[in-house]
Every structure is written in C-alpha cells, then in structure tokens.
Design an enzyme around this catalytic site. Sequence first.
Site, PDB file in Angstrom:
ATOM      1  N   SER A 149      36.175 -49.609  54.294  1.00 27.08           N
ATOM      2  CA  SER A 149      34.902 -49.164  54.877  1.00 27.08           C
ATOM      3  C   SER A 149      34.165 -48.291  53.874  1.00 27.08           C
ATOM      4  CB  SER A 149      35.176 -48.345  56.137  1.00 27.08           C
ATOM      5  OG  SER A 149      33.992 -47.709  56.572  1.00 27.08           O
ATOM      6  N   TYR A 164      39.805 -41.739  60.131  1.00 33.07           N
ATOM      7  CA  TYR A 164      39.349 -43.102  59.842  1.00 33.07           C
ATOM      8  C   TYR A 164      39.080 -43.267  58.353  1.00 33.07           C
ATOM      9  CZ  TYR A 164      36.405 -47.320  60.097  1.00 33.07           C
ATOM     10  OH  TYR A 164      35.872 -48.574  59.908  1.00 33.07           O
TER      11      TYR A 164
END
Length: 258
Positions: A149, A164
């Site tokens: 990401s 995350y």
Amino acid sequence: MSDNVGALFTRTAVLTGAASARGIGRATATRLAVAGWAIAILDIDEDAAQAAAAEISSSHGGPAIGVGADVSDEASVDAAIAKIEAALPPMAGLVNLAGISSPTEFMAETVEAWDRVFAINMRGTFIVTQRVLRGMIDRRYGRIVSISSISAQRGGGTYSKVAYSASKAAIIGFTRAVAREMGEHNITVNAVAPGPIDTDIMGGTLTDERKAEMSSDILMGRVGTRDDVAALIEFLLSEDAGFITAATYDINGGLQIS
Ligand code: NAP
C-alpha cells in the site's frame, strides 16, 4: 493478454480476499478469467467466495471455484489449497489480496489489535505463499503478486494508521526476500502499492465528497479504480512479465513519487 491464447484455462490463479463484490480482488479475478486463467477465490467468507466464483464462471465460461479459509490460519489455508489443487489445473499465479484496514491512532493501539492486523495482512501472505509455492517449485513456474500500500511508503495518510502501514511495509521486505530465493525456480515475486482505490475497505463505500477530498493531491485528479489495479496485476501474472521480480509497483496516480 495474448500469452494465454491457445492455452486457455490450463493454469490456475489463486486470489485471496477476492470475494467482496466491490474489492480489488474481484475485479482482478474477472480480468484474469477473461485472459484465460482458471480462477480460485480464497476468502474468509465461503458463501461469498462461492458466489463470486459462480458468477465469474457463468459470465466468462472458464472454471472457477470459491473456497473458504482464514489466511492467518495454517490448517485452514492448507485444506483450502488442497481443494483447489484437486479441482483445477496447476496453480501458476497467486495474488495475495486478503487484508484488513486499521484506523486506530498509535497511542490507542492494543497488542491484540496490532497482532490481528499483522496476522491477516502479513502472516496470511506468508502462509498462503509458502503453501502455494510447494507446487510452483515442483513445476518450475510461478507468478506471485502481493498487495502492499501507499501507506507503507507515506506512513498512512489515507485512512489506516500505524499497524496497517507497518504490515504493508513488511509485505515489501517479504516480497524482496522471497524473490531472492525463488529466482532459481523460475518464479517471480512482486508487490504492488496502490494509493486510494474506490473500494469499501476505508470504513465503507467512499462518498463523492470523500473521493474529491482524497484526490486533491493526486496528480491524475481522482482516486484509483479496482480495474486500474487489476490491469497491473494481470500484467505481472503474464508470461511477458518474466524478467520482473522483487519489484514494488506504485499505482497511485502520482500521489507518491518514489
Ligand atoms: P476488500 O474488498 O475489503 O478486500 C479484502 C478482502 O479480504 C475481503 O474480501 C475480506 O473479506 C477478505 N479478508 C479479510 N480477512 C480475511 C482473512 N482472515 N482471510 C481471508 N480473507 C480475508 O478491500 P480492497 O480494497 O479490495 O483490498 C484488497 C487489498 O488491497 C487489501 O490487502 C488492502 O489492504 C489493499 N489495498 C487497498 C487499497 C484501497 O485503497 N482500497 C489501497 C492499498 C492497498 P470480508 O469482506 O468478508 O472481511
């Protein structure tokens, strides 16, 4: 892609986390089916995985199955991959998409929540990759893509926060290190690092207002679509991508310039 012409449905692509109707995985599975891949969808939601596979098979004609498994659980993954091996052609592609977001600010983070994010986003990628690689190594062919990401590169900044971000940064190191060991087996291992994509993972379906807000610093002036990412993954799974390994591809409309 032309590389599958004449070899329709002789290879299987396994996609984790590809059951959700508006997710990147579902769009990727559909594209790969059109390109001639047999499709295996492995998702925590077995009913949704089966429904997605049935829809792909009826729309595109090729074989597709959906299996339920929790990627963070080794026994569950082992059973699911065994089912796929029994039902479909040899696995030549793996796309690790199963993941969860985590908007908790660092000072409110707990060890339990941290471990859950890592268990699904990182340990799950390890477990599934190792299990699928067994057959790929035997057959001396494989294409693996895992989803990192832009959060790994920018330290969040879209929706999710530290857990995350760290788990997605781990995917990049994992990809590079596994690639180093797999080259000799003719297996490529890559990552993609998307910017904000119009799915439901960032706390629900994005409103037009939220999309506009997220787009303000994106050079292309919009958030990404599932198909933007699916097209890149399809290429990385193709024969043509055989000299690309250990790479992390940015796909963020210019939000992050590496
Ligand atoms: P999504 O639709 O929520 O996809 C994630 C999928 O993973 C869902 O089908 C989810 O199932 C499944 N899943 C969750 N926990 C699982 C587990 N333990 N075992 C197996 N499957 C599990 O969201 P998405 O946006 O398409 O995300 C796909 C991947 O791209 C994720 O890894 C995400 O972090 C990454 N990514 C997304 C963006 C973005 O902006 N959308 C940007 C960068 C990276 P349930 O729905 O049943 O929970």
